[in-house]
Write an enzyme that holds these catalytic residues in place. Structure first.
Site, PDB file in Angstrom:
ATOM      1  N   PHE A   1      -4.837   3.208 -18.594  1.00  0.00           N
ATOM      2  CA  PHE A   1      -5.758   3.686 -18.109  1.00  0.00           C
ATOM      3  C   PHE A   1      -6.505   4.872 -18.883  1.00  0.00           C
ATOM      4  O   PHE A   1      -7.590   5.230 -19.143  1.00  0.00           O
ATOM      5  CB  PHE A   1      -6.112   3.756 -16.500  1.00  0.00           C
ATOM      6  CG  PHE A   1      -6.433   2.678 -15.993  1.00  0.00           C
ATOM      7  CD1 PHE A   1      -5.530   1.358 -15.768  1.00  0.00           C
ATOM      8  CD2 PHE A   1      -7.860   2.325 -15.411  1.00  0.00           C
ATOM      9  CE1 PHE A   1      -5.996   0.457 -15.153  1.00  0.00           C
ATOM     10  CE2 PHE A   1      -8.214   1.127 -14.990  1.00  0.00           C
ATOM     11  CZ  PHE A   1      -7.335   0.195 -14.738  1.00  0.00           C
ATOM     12  N   GLU A   2      -5.492   5.589 -19.306  1.00  0.00           N
ATOM     13  CA  GLU A   2      -5.807   6.836 -20.027  1.00  0.00           C
ATOM     14  C   GLU A   2      -6.429   6.454 -21.450  1.00  0.00           C
ATOM     15  O   GLU A   2      -7.388   7.081 -21.616  1.00  0.00           O
ATOM     16  CB  GLU A   2      -4.485   7.589 -20.112  1.00  0.00           C
ATOM     17  CG  GLU A   2      -4.665   8.891 -20.857  1.00  0.00           C
ATOM     18  CD  GLU A   2      -3.184   9.637 -20.870  1.00  0.00           C
ATOM     19  OE1 GLU A   2      -2.141   9.006 -20.644  1.00  0.00           O
ATOM     20  OE2 GLU A   2      -3.373  10.672 -21.069  1.00  0.00           O
TER      21      GLU A   2
ATOM     22  N   THR B   1      -0.991   6.145 -20.855  1.00  0.00           N
ATOM     23  CA  THR B   1      -1.130   5.132 -19.951  1.00  0.00           C
ATOM     24  C   THR B   1      -2.099   4.281 -20.304  1.00  0.00           C
ATOM     25  O   THR B   1      -2.954   4.439 -20.983  1.00  0.00           O
ATOM     26  CB  THR B   1      -1.110   5.356 -18.157  1.00  0.00           C
ATOM     27  OG1 THR B   1      -2.579   5.616 -17.977  1.00  0.00           O
ATOM     28  CG2 THR B   1      -0.413   6.674 -17.845  1.00  0.00           C
TER      29      THR B   1
ATOM     30  N   ASP C   1      -7.749   5.053  -9.094  1.00  0.00           N
ATOM     31  CA  ASP C   1      -8.935   4.766  -8.998  1.00  0.00           C
ATOM     32  C   ASP C   1      -9.926   5.822  -8.645  1.00  0.00           C
ATOM     33  O   ASP C   1      -9.622   6.502  -7.658  1.00  0.00           O
ATOM     34  CB  ASP C   1      -9.366   3.568  -8.240  1.00  0.00           C
ATOM     35  CG  ASP C   1      -8.262   2.435  -8.438  1.00  0.00           C
ATOM     36  OD1 ASP C   1      -8.698   1.754  -9.517  1.00  0.00           O
ATOM     37  OD2 ASP C   1      -7.407   2.094  -7.724  1.00  0.00           O
TER      38      ASP C   1
ATOM     39  N   ASP D   1       0.802  -1.175   0.010  1.00  0.00           N
ATOM     40  CA  ASP D   1       0.120   0.027  -0.136  1.00  0.00           C
ATOM     41  C   ASP D   1       0.903   1.232   0.048  1.00  0.00           C
ATOM     42  O   ASP D   1       1.799   1.533   1.009  1.00  0.00           O
ATOM     43  CB  ASP D   1      -1.035  -0.173   1.140  1.00  0.00           C
ATOM     44  CG  ASP D   1      -1.828   1.109   1.441  1.00  0.00           C
ATOM     45  OD1 ASP D   1      -1.503   2.025   0.775  1.00  0.00           O
ATOM     46  OD2 ASP D   1      -2.752   1.024   1.879  1.00  0.00           O
TER      47      ASP D   1
HETATM   48  C1  SAM Z   1      -6.971   2.746 -12.402  1.00  0.00           C
HETATM   49  S1  SAM Z   1      -5.452   2.305 -12.071  1.00  0.00           S
HETATM   50  C2  SAM Z   1      -4.358   3.044 -13.063  1.00  0.00           C
HETATM   51  C3  SAM Z   1      -2.774   2.227 -13.137  1.00  0.00           C
HETATM   52  C4  SAM Z   1      -1.963   3.113 -14.114  1.00  0.00           C
HETATM   53  N1  SAM Z   1      -1.440   4.287 -13.250  1.00  0.00           N
HETATM   54  C5  SAM Z   1      -2.557   3.692 -15.563  1.00  0.00           C
HETATM   55  O1  SAM Z   1      -2.816   4.771 -15.575  1.00  0.00           O
HETATM   56  O2  SAM Z   1      -2.571   2.778 -16.332  1.00  0.00           O
HETATM   57  C6  SAM Z   1      -5.051   2.242 -10.577  1.00  0.00           C
HETATM   58  C7  SAM Z   1      -3.874   1.605  -9.787  1.00  0.00           C
HETATM   59  O3  SAM Z   1      -3.530   2.068  -8.566  1.00  0.00           O
HETATM   60  C8  SAM Z   1      -3.190   0.997  -7.714  1.00  0.00           C
HETATM   61  N2  SAM Z   1      -3.402   1.324  -6.387  1.00  0.00           N
HETATM   62  C9  SAM Z   1      -4.456   1.849  -5.930  1.00  0.00           C
HETATM   63  N3  SAM Z   1      -4.374   2.087  -4.551  1.00  0.00           N
HETATM   64  C10 SAM Z   1      -3.041   1.779  -4.217  1.00  0.00           C
HETATM   65  C11 SAM Z   1      -2.189   1.895  -3.168  1.00  0.00           C
HETATM   66  N4  SAM Z   1      -2.574   2.510  -1.827  1.00  0.00           N
HETATM   67  N5  SAM Z   1      -0.861   1.272  -3.261  1.00  0.00           N
HETATM   68  C12 SAM Z   1      -0.355   0.848  -4.506  1.00  0.00           C
HETATM   69  N6  SAM Z   1      -1.319   0.855  -5.538  1.00  0.00           N
HETATM   70  C13 SAM Z   1      -2.296   1.375  -5.547  1.00  0.00           C
HETATM   71  C14 SAM Z   1      -4.236  -0.101  -8.007  1.00  0.00           C
HETATM   72  O4  SAM Z   1      -3.987  -1.717  -7.942  1.00  0.00           O
HETATM   73  C15 SAM Z   1      -4.178   0.104  -9.573  1.00  0.00           C
HETATM   74  O5  SAM Z   1      -3.448  -0.839 -10.257  1.00  0.00           O
END
Ligand code: SAM
Length: 250
Positions: free
Chosen positions: A225-226, A223, A149, A126
């Site tokens: 997700f973008e 990215t 997210d 985390d």
């Molecule tokens: C919506 S995705 C975006 C991924 C990437 N940044 C992209 O733009 O393609 C958000 C990512 O953040 C990770 N994530 C969310 N909260 C987190 C935390 N507290 N620590 C580490 N990773 C986290 C999730 O597992 C997920 O893979």
């Protein structure tokens, strides 16, 4: 802290225990299916590029990277494609990625191998916990948070990772003059980020001018997700703030 133990034996993301309280986390841990290549990467590349970190231990960044170059942290790198691209394009800095999702970590390890990168390390934790207890003040040159997210439902807003606690933690670990860069394709989240960061004016100054979103910088790759957001017609907002000297965060 140790590097080198097998990934599967490594620690799982550990929320900070608060007696009598379930921690609110910004992610839901889903194991997800690993491809054979990702499983191989986790078994064979994790000992070299992964960091087995125990909450509460201070990370020794120069020892982990083998040099004392500036370190950029990416929170939640997803499949790591854009992080690997940035690390490859900027070999003069060290890059630290934190993610909880195992297939994404496996994917990034494969990218590290494919591109022959030596300036990238990975933590499965985390990220909030790492910021709280793993990093010393001013340890980072920059932090990037791309497409976190959005937790669109009102009852889930408390799970959004960018909140006033995170900003205090960022203010502590980013060096004076260092950068915090966030991007999102969810307009209500962008507005909330802007409001929170403008309120943190003792610590951060908006590089685009007060209350403004930044133009998309050329160095930020598209990215995963973008791309998804673009297909859905979502507008992308970048927020780029510089850490001011003085006034330490938490
Ligand atoms: C919506 S995705 C975006 C991924 C990437 N940044 C992209 O733009 O393609 C958000 C990512 O953040 C990770 N994530 C969310 N909260 C987190 C935390 N507290 N620590 C580490 N990773 C986290 C999730 O597992 C997920 O893979």
């Amino acid at each position: 802290m140790s590097t080198g133990s097998g990934f599967s034996d490594g620690p799982k993301p550990t929320p900070r225990p608060v007696p009598g309280c379930r921690p609110i986390r910004s992610f839901v841990l889903r194991e997800g299916r690993l491809t054979a290549a990702q499983a191989r990467a986790l078994a064979t590349l994790w000992p070299r590029f992964g960091i087995d970190w125990v909450p509460g231990e201070a990370l020794d960044l120069p020892a982990l990277f083998g040099n004392d170059r500036p370190v950029v942290l990416e929170i939640g790198f997803g499949n790591g494609q854009s992080l690997a691209t940035m690390a490859e394009q900027d070999p003069g800095r060290n890059w630290l990625g934190i993610e909880v999702h195992r297939p994404g970590i496996g994917h990034l390890l494969l990218e590290i191998e494919r591109r022959g990168l030596t300036n990238l390390r990975v933590l499965r934790q985390d990220a909030v916990e790492v910021l709280r207890t793993g990093l010393s003040p001013g340890a980072l040159d920059a932090v990037q948070l791309f497409f976190p997210d959005p937790w669109p439902k009102r009852r889930h807003h408390k799970r959004r990772i960018l909140n006033s606690e995170l900003i205090e933690l960022l203010a502590r670990v980013i060096r004076p003059g260092g950068i915090f860069h966030a991007a999102t394709d969810w307009p209500p989240y962008a507005e909330q980020m802007l409001e929170l960061l403008e309120d943190a004016r003792d610590w951060f100054v908006n590089t685009a001018g007060p209350g403004q979103y930044a133009p998309r910088p050329a160095h930020r790759p598209l990215t995963r997700f973008e791309q998804r957001g673009e297909r859905l017609g979502h507008p992308v907002r970048d927020l780029i703030y510089r850490r001011l000297p003085g006034q330490t965060g938490r």
